[in-house]
Each structure stands twice: as structure tokens, then as C-alpha cells.
Design a protein around this motif. Structure first.
Motif, PDB file in Angstrom:
ATOM      1  N   VAL A  32       0.860  -1.173   0.000  1.00 63.96           N
ATOM      2  CA  VAL A  32       0.000   0.000   0.000  1.00 63.96           C
ATOM      3  C   VAL A  32       0.898   1.225   0.000  1.00 63.96           C
ATOM      4  CG1 VAL A  32      -1.807   1.282   1.200  1.00 63.96           C
ATOM      5  CG2 VAL A  32      -1.797  -1.207   1.269  1.00 63.96           C
ATOM      6  N   SER A  33       0.619   2.160  -0.900  1.00 57.95           N
ATOM      7  CA  SER A  33       1.462   3.355  -0.980  1.00 57.95           C
ATOM      8  C   SER A  33       0.599   4.587  -1.138  1.00 57.95           C
ATOM      9  CB  SER A  33       2.436   3.243  -2.159  1.00 57.95           C
ATOM     10  OG  SER A  33       1.722   3.170  -3.391  1.00 57.95           O
ATOM     11  N   THR A  34       1.126   5.719  -0.688  1.00 59.83           N
ATOM     12  CA  THR A  34       0.460   7.016  -0.863  1.00 59.83           C
ATOM     13  C   THR A  34       1.467   8.010  -1.412  1.00 59.83           C
ATOM     14  OG1 THR A  34       0.992   7.690   1.404  1.00 59.83           O
ATOM     15  CG2 THR A  34      -1.131   6.609   1.059  1.00 59.83           C
ATOM     16  N   ARG A  35       0.968   8.985  -2.175  1.00 59.50           N
ATOM     17  CA  ARG A  35       1.838  10.050  -2.676  1.00 59.50           C
ATOM     18  C   ARG A  35       0.974  11.198  -3.184  1.00 59.50           C
ATOM     19  NH1 ARG A  35       4.297   8.318  -8.590  1.00 59.50           N
ATOM     20  NH2 ARG A  35       2.330   7.637  -9.541  1.00 59.50           N
ATOM     21  N   ARG A  36       1.606  12.379  -3.241  1.00 64.86           N
ATOM     22  CA  ARG A  36       0.943  13.579  -3.736  1.00 64.86           C
ATOM     23  C   ARG A  36       1.307  13.751  -5.205  1.00 64.86           C
ATOM     24  NH1 ARG A  36      -0.693  18.562  -1.353  1.00 64.86           N
ATOM     25  NH2 ARG A  36      -1.694  19.797  -2.983  1.00 64.86           N
ATOM     26  N   VAL A  37       0.295  13.893  -6.065  1.00 67.30           N
ATOM     27  CA  VAL A  37       0.520  14.108  -7.500  1.00 67.30           C
ATOM     28  C   VAL A  37      -0.266  15.350  -7.900  1.00 67.30           C
ATOM     29  CG1 VAL A  37       0.348  13.146  -9.813  1.00 67.30           C
ATOM     30  CG2 VAL A  37       0.752  11.624  -7.863  1.00 67.30           C
ATOM     31  N   GLY A  38       0.435  16.497  -7.962  1.00 66.21           N
ATOM     32  CA  GLY A  38      -0.242  17.747  -8.302  1.00 66.21           C
ATOM     33  C   GLY A  38      -1.279  18.098  -7.255  1.00 66.21           C
ATOM     34  N   ASP A  39      -2.513  18.317  -7.711  1.00 66.35           N
ATOM     35  CA  ASP A  39      -3.595  18.630  -6.780  1.00 66.35           C
ATOM     36  C   ASP A  39      -4.398  17.396  -6.410  1.00 66.35           C
ATOM     37  OD1 ASP A  39      -4.691  18.178  -9.227  1.00 66.35           O
ATOM     38  OD2 ASP A  39      -6.037  19.914  -9.231  1.00 66.35           O
ATOM     39  N   GLN A  40      -3.798  16.228  -6.631  1.00 61.85           N
ATOM     40  CA  GLN A  40      -4.444  14.956  -6.303  1.00 61.85           C
ATOM     41  C   GLN A  40      -3.584  14.174  -5.313  1.00 61.85           C
ATOM     42  OE1 GLN A  40      -7.495  13.656  -7.758  1.00 61.85           O
ATOM     43  NE2 GLN A  40      -7.714  15.793  -8.422  1.00 61.85           N
ATOM     44  N   VAL A  41      -4.241  13.317  -4.557  1.00 59.73           N
ATOM     45  CA  VAL A  41      -3.554  12.371  -3.671  1.00 59.73           C
ATOM     46  C   VAL A  41      -3.854  10.973  -4.172  1.00 59.73           C
ATOM     47  CG1 VAL A  41      -3.434  11.422  -1.347  1.00 59.73           C
ATOM     48  CG2 VAL A  41      -3.621  13.876  -1.674  1.00 59.73           C
ATOM     49  N   GLU A  42      -2.803  10.194  -4.436  1.00 55.48           N
ATOM     50  CA  GLU A  42      -2.968   8.824  -4.930  1.00 55.48           C
ATOM     51  C   GLU A  42      -2.749   7.827  -3.810  1.00 55.48           C
ATOM     52  OE1 GLU A  42      -1.796   8.924  -9.684  1.00 55.48           O
ATOM     53  OE2 GLU A  42      -0.542   7.813  -8.249  1.00 55.48           O
ATOM     54  N   LEU A  43      -3.625   6.842  -3.761  1.00 55.58           N
ATOM     55  CA  LEU A  43      -3.501   5.749  -2.805  1.00 55.58           C
ATOM     56  C   LEU A  43      -3.553   4.458  -3.618  1.00 55.58           C
ATOM     57  CD1 LEU A  43      -5.390   5.660   0.590  1.00 55.58           C
ATOM     58  CD2 LEU A  43      -4.673   3.600  -0.585  1.00 55.58           C
ATOM     59  N   ARG A  44      -2.458   3.704  -3.617  1.00 51.30           N
ATOM     60  CA  ARG A  44      -2.342   2.513  -4.458  1.00 51.30           C
ATOM     61  C   ARG A  44      -2.338   1.249  -3.607  1.00 51.30           C
ATOM     62  NH1 ARG A  44      -0.214   3.268  -9.815  1.00 51.30           N
ATOM     63  NH2 ARG A  44      -0.120   5.514 -10.320  1.00 51.30           N
ATOM     64  N   VAL A  45      -3.101   0.252  -4.038  1.00 47.09           N
ATOM     65  CA  VAL A  45      -3.122  -1.073  -3.423  1.00 47.09           C
ATOM     66  C   VAL A  45      -2.674  -2.081  -4.480  1.00 47.09           C
ATOM     67  CG1 VAL A  45      -4.541  -2.845  -2.331  1.00 47.09           C
ATOM     68  CG2 VAL A  45      -4.991  -0.430  -1.858  1.00 47.09           C
ATOM     69  N   LYS A  46      -1.524  -2.711  -4.243  1.00 48.60           N
ATOM     70  CA  LYS A  46      -0.913  -3.579  -5.252  1.00 48.60           C
ATOM     71  C   LYS A  46      -0.647  -4.959  -4.683  1.00 48.60           C
ATOM     72  CE  LYS A  46       2.972  -3.671  -8.531  1.00 48.60           C
ATOM     73  NZ  LYS A  46       4.199  -2.974  -8.977  1.00 48.60           N
ATOM     74  N   ASP A  47      -0.858  -5.972  -5.538  1.00 45.34           N
ATOM     75  CA  ASP A  47      -0.543  -7.345  -5.138  1.00 45.34           C
ATOM     76  C   ASP A  47       0.126  -8.058  -6.296  1.00 45.34           C
ATOM     77  OD1 ASP A  47      -2.536  -9.162  -6.726  1.00 45.34           O
ATOM     78  OD2 ASP A  47      -3.833  -7.574  -5.927  1.00 45.34           O
ATOM     79  N   ASN A  48       0.812  -9.153  -5.987  1.00 47.73           N
ATOM     80  CA  ASN A  48       1.418  -9.990  -7.033  1.00 47.73           C
ATOM     81  C   ASN A  48       0.663 -11.304  -7.148  1.00 47.73           C
ATOM     82  OD1 ASN A  48       2.203 -11.082  -4.605  1.00 47.73           O
ATOM     83  ND2 ASN A  48       4.316 -11.551  -5.236  1.00 47.73           N
ATOM     84  N   GLY A  49      -0.670 -11.188  -7.143  1.00 49.81           N
ATOM     85  CA  GLY A  49      -1.525 -12.370  -7.170  1.00 49.81           C
ATOM     86  C   GLY A  49      -1.809 -12.883  -8.568  1.00 49.81           C
ATOM     87  N   THR A  50      -3.020 -13.405  -8.764  1.00 47.60           N
ATOM     88  CA  THR A  50      -3.379 -14.088 -10.020  1.00 47.60           C
ATOM     89  C   THR A  50      -3.584 -13.124 -11.182  1.00 47.60           C
ATOM     90  OG1 THR A  50      -5.694 -14.026  -9.329  1.00 47.60           O
ATOM     91  CG2 THR A  50      -4.447 -16.022  -8.815  1.00 47.60           C
ATOM     92  N   GLY A  51      -3.901 -11.847 -10.889  1.00 46.13           N
ATOM     93  CA  GLY A  51      -4.167 -10.900 -11.966  1.00 46.13           C
ATOM     94  C   GLY A  51      -5.518 -11.157 -12.627  1.00 46.13           C
ATOM     95  N   MET A  52      -5.863 -10.288 -13.605  1.00 43.58           N
ATOM     96  CA  MET A  52      -7.158 -10.389 -14.280  1.00 43.58           C
ATOM     97  C   MET A  52      -6.983 -10.166 -15.775  1.00 43.58           C
ATOM     98  SD  MET A  52      -9.698  -8.212 -11.789  1.00 43.58           S
ATOM     99  CE  MET A  52      -8.603  -6.789 -11.771  1.00 43.58           C
ATOM    100  N   PRO A  53      -7.716 -10.923 -16.609  1.00 44.95           N
ATOM    101  CA  PRO A  53      -7.710 -10.634 -18.050  1.00 44.95           C
ATOM    102  C   PRO A  53      -8.482  -9.346 -18.335  1.00 44.95           C
ATOM    103  CG  PRO A  53      -9.276 -12.378 -17.560  1.00 44.95           C
ATOM    104  CD  PRO A  53      -8.536 -12.097 -16.283  1.00 44.95           C
ATOM    105  N   GLU A  54      -8.329  -8.810 -19.549  1.00 50.21           N
ATOM    106  CA  GLU A  54      -8.980  -7.550 -19.907  1.00 50.21           C
ATOM    107  C   GLU A  54     -10.500  -7.663 -19.881  1.00 50.21           C
ATOM    108  OE1 GLU A  54      -7.552  -6.091 -23.591  1.00 50.21           O
ATOM    109  OE2 GLU A  54      -5.500  -5.738 -22.869  1.00 50.21           O
ATOM    110  N   SER A  55     -11.021  -8.840 -20.238  1.00 45.40           N
ATOM    111  CA  SER A  55     -12.478  -9.026 -20.235  1.00 45.40           C
ATOM    112  C   SER A  55     -13.047  -8.892 -18.833  1.00 45.40           C
ATOM    113  CB  SER A  55     -12.830 -10.401 -20.814  1.00 45.40           C
ATOM    114  OG  SER A  55     -12.218 -11.438 -20.059  1.00 45.40           O
TER     115      SER A  55
END
Length: 460
Positions: A381-404
Motif C-alpha cells: 500500500v502506498s500514498t503520494r501527492r501528485v499535483g492537486d491529487q492524492v494517490e492511494l495505491r493497493v498492489k498485489d502480485n496475485g493471479t491478476g485479471m484478463p482484460e475481459s
């Protein structure tokens, strides 16, 4: 001028009268307009025959009985025409016959019993007769023309009436169809209203179920997360009790060691501070659980996203471990230390984080169960300031998802989990909370077999 000198002329006039009257009956449509008179006209020949038989019986050889019969016939014709004078051609016939009848009446008056007309009247009567015949023929043609015109008008009215009846029938049929369609639409509307009510009820139940499932995940995490500060509180309390006992014993000695007492008091004070610190941690966890479980107030308050994300990262992890003790994963928090407080509805955003993190741990657990060599489940889990926005990212190295799957991931009731493990409302509600509740965005980036990352962007 013709001058009938024999009563035998009646036998000629009678059938002629019958034929003329028959034509008149047809022309004036007497069976419909004058039904009783029409039946009586069938006997128009009878007076002529009776006059003939009477003259023969009385041996009358010179008389103007034929003119009398003709006057009778003309009078009957005039009477019939007067009776149906409302019919326009009948009025024309009345005008046509009247001069001829007047002429015959004058002729009958001036004739001698032998049927002779005085010479002084002969020329005048001949002229009158010609005029009367021309007048008669002219108005007969006028009456005939009027009858044709009236017939055309009648046929036109019949066509109009037929068209009107057809239109009325069509209107009645259309009205019937409209009534049937209206009744059907009303019935369908009632069914749709009933279905909508049931759908709203079901939706509310599913949302509540999703919230309760989220609360269950949170509770399981809290049960483990709160255990650490409680263990510290218990341990420091036990040690503090021993220090108090040792201090009491030292104070009862005649030769007290003041330095030792000072050390014991310092240790006791330090233990109490630790108890207070970990008690506050436990209270914070309980307070967060209560905020998550109750309905959102809708009020935004400045919130430390780093603390909120870290808290829910650990709660989600321990929630999954409560179900499966054998599961372990690497947690990688990466928070921007300079991130300012962000005005959010903390309990709502907490639900979003808990849902995303629970899905992340579920994905890495699914990949771990495949038995890949060298695979290490990791959730960051990460946070950062990007311009006038605040980004909060949740990332995993799991199974992933196809585009459909990515195209449908935020749709209500869509889930990749087996039946009984998900309602398909979690990400849909999370998307609504972020986009509608906070004016932000929620996006997903994923590669099948490699992992998934959810990115929350909020106005700073």
C-alpha cells in the motif's frame, strides 16, 4: 283537338291510367313514402271499368264519361303528389300536372253532353292544350333531373354514412385496442413497480450483507490486531504489580535503599506509560471498528491517509489469517511522510481500503495455492501527492485479471469468486464511494498471472 265521342274510350284510358300511375308510384317511391295510398292506386282502373259497365248497362251512347274518368285520374295524381309534397320532384310534378288538370276541367265544363266543344272555344282550348302538354313535359324532365340529383345526393350520403360508420367502427376498435393496451401497460407497470420494490429490498439486503461481510473481515482482523496491545497491557500490568510488591517490601525494611526505591518507581512509571500507550492503541482499534460498523454520517473530516491505510492493511491481513492460520504474506507499506491530511469520510474510505486489501490478499492466496516455486505473496500500500491529487495505491502480485474481467470489475454483482464467497457488490460500492462520495477516481491495472494494482485518486 281529340274529341272522345264514345264511352268505349274508357277501356283505352283505364290501362293507360294504370301504367301512368304505376310509373308515378315508382318515380315517387310511394311504397316507402305513402304505403296506404300506394296500395289504393292498384285499383285506379276500377272506376273506369265501372263507368264502362254502367254505360253499357244503361245504354248510354253519347257522353263525356271518358273525360270524367280522366279528370278523376288526374285528381288522384294531384292528390298523391300533394300528399308527398315534401319530396322536391313531387312539387315539380304538381306544377307539371296542375295546368293540364285545369285545362281538362275547363274542357269538361264547356263540352256538350255529346262531347262537342263550341267553336268559339275550340281554338283557345287547342292552344291551351298545347301549352299544358309542353308545360307538363318540361316539368316532368325537371322532376326527373331533380330525382337524379337527389339520387346522387342520397348515394353520396349513403357513402358518407358508410364511411362514417366505418370510421366509427375503426374508432371503436382502436379505442378497444387502446383500452386493452392501456390495461396491459397498467398491469405491466404494476408488475414493474412490484419488481422494483422487491429489487430495492433485495439490493438493500445485499448491500447490508456486503457491509456485514466487510464488518466480519474487519472484526476478524481486529481480534488479532487488538491482541498485541492487550498482551502488552497484561504483561506490563503484571510486571508493575511485582514492582509495587517489591517497593512495599523495601519500604518496610528498617534500612531502606532510597536509590533502589527510585529505580523501582521509575520502572513503574515507565510500565504505566507503556500500558497507557498500548491501551490507547486498543481503544483506537475499537473506535475504528465502531466507526466502520455504523452508518456513514456523510461529513468529511481531515484524515491522515497514511495512518488509515496502515491500519486497514494490518486489519485485512489478520482478518484473512483468522480464517487460515497457515497463510503468510509480506506487507509493504510505502507512505509519503509529507502527505497532508485529506478531507474524506474516513469510515467510507476505510470500507474501500478493506475491500481492496481483502481482494488483494485473496488473490495472492489463490496464486500461492497453485504451488509456484519461489513465489512469495506480497501486498503493498502506498500514498503520494501528485499535483492537486492524492494517490492511494493497493498492489498485489496475485493471479491478476484478463482484460475481459477488468471491463466488468466495477459492475454490480460481478465477481470472480466462487458462489458463496462474494456478492459482487464490493468493488461496485467502492467505486461509488470514491467517485460519487468523494469526487475522485478508482482505476485498475492488471496483468493476468502477474498481479493487480488499484489506484485511488482523491482531491488533495
Amino acid at each position: 283537338m281529340a274529341n272522345y265521342s264514345s264511352f268505349g274510350d274508357i277501356l283505352i284510358i283505364a290501362p293507360l291510367a294504370y301504367g301512368v300511375v304505376g310509373a308515378l308510384r315508382k318515380f315517387l317511391d310511394l311504397p316507402r313514402r305513402l304505403p296506404r295510398g300506394n296500395k289504393a292506386l292498384n285499383w285506379i282502373w276500377v272506376p273506369g271499368v265501372l263507368l264502362y259497365l254502367g254505360a253499357r248497362a244503361l245504354d248510354v251512347r253519347s257522353t263525356n264519361l271518358d273525360d270524367a274518368y280522366l279528370l278523376l285520374v288526374l285528381s288522384v295524381v294531384v292528390a298523391v303528389v300533394v300528399a308527398v309534397r315534401d319530396y322536391r320532384p313531387a312539387r315539380s310534378l304538381l306544377l307539371a300536372v296542375s295546368p293540364f288538370l285545369l285545362y281538362k276541367l275547363v274542357e269538361f265544363v264547356v263540352e256538350s253532353p255529346t262531347g262537342k266543344v263550341p267553336k268559339q272555344y275550340d281554338a283557345a282550348l287547342d292552344t291551351t292544350q298545347g301549352f299544358a302538354i309542353i308545360w307538363l313535359i318540361t316539368f316532368i324532365f325537371i322532376a326527373r333531373s331533380q330525382k337524379k340529383q337527389l339520387e346522387k345526393e342520397r348515394l353520396l350520403r349513403e357513402e358518407e354514412d358508410k364511411a362514417k360508420r366505418l370510421i366509427e367502427a375503426q374508432n371503436a376498435e382502436l379505442e378497444r385496442l387502446v383500452n386493452e393496451r392501456t390495461a396491459a401497460l397498467t398491469h405491466q407497470a404494476e408488475e414493474l413497480r412490484t419488481a422494483l420494490t422487491e429489487l430495492k429490498t433485495t439490493q438493500a439486503q445485499l448491500i447490508q450483507s456486503e457491509k456485514m461481510a466487510s464488518l466480519g473481515e474487519l472484526t476478524a482482523g481486529i481480534a488479532h490486531e487488538i491482541q498485541n496491545p492487550l498482551n502488552f497491557v497484561n504483561n506490563f500490568a503484571e510486571v508493575s504489580a511485582e514492582l509495587v510488591t517489591e517497593l512495599e517490601e523495601e519500604r518496610e525494611k528498617p534500612d531502606r535503599d532510597l536509590e533502589l526505591e527510585a529505580d523501582l518507581l521509575a520502572d513503574l512509571k515507565q510500565n504505566l506509560q507503556k500500558i497507557h500507550q498500548h491501551g490507547g492503541r486498543a481503544a483506537s482499534i475499537v473506535r475504528g471498528m465502531l466507526e466502520h460498523s455504523r452508518a456513514s454520517s456523510g461529513e468529511r473530516v481531515p484524515t491522515d491517509l497514511n495512518q488509515l491505510a496502515d491500519e486497514y492493511l494490518r486489519l485485512a491481513y489478520h482478518g484473512l489469517r483468522a480464517k487460515d492460520k497457515s497463510f503468510n504474506a509480506t506487507l509493504k507499506p510505502d507512505f509519503d511522510p509529507n502527505l497532508p491530511p485529506v478531507e474524506v469520510i474516513s469510515q467510507d474510505l476505510g470500507r474501500v481500503l478493506l475491500n481492496l486489501l481483502t481482494n488483494a490478499f485473496y488473490a495472492v492466496k489463490q496464486r500461492q495455492q497453485r504451488g509456484e516455486t519461489g513465489y512469495a505473496p506480497t501486498v503493498s500500500v502506498s500514498t503520494r501527492r501528485v499535483g492537486d491529487q492524492v494517490e492511494l495505491r493497493v498492489k498485489d502480485n496475485g493471479t491478476g485479471m484478463p482484460e475481459s474481467v477488468q471491463a466488468k470489475i466495477f459492475q454490480p454483482f460481478f465477481t470472480t469468486k466462487p458462489t458463496g464467497e462474494g456478492t459482487g457488490l464490493g468493488l461496485s460500492l467502492s467505486y461509488d464511494i470514491v467517485t460519487q462520495g468523494h469526487g475522485g477516481t478508482l482505476a485498475v491495472e492488471s496483468r493476468e498471472g502477474e498481479g493487480t494494482e488499484f489506484v485511488i485518486s482523491l482531491p488533495a
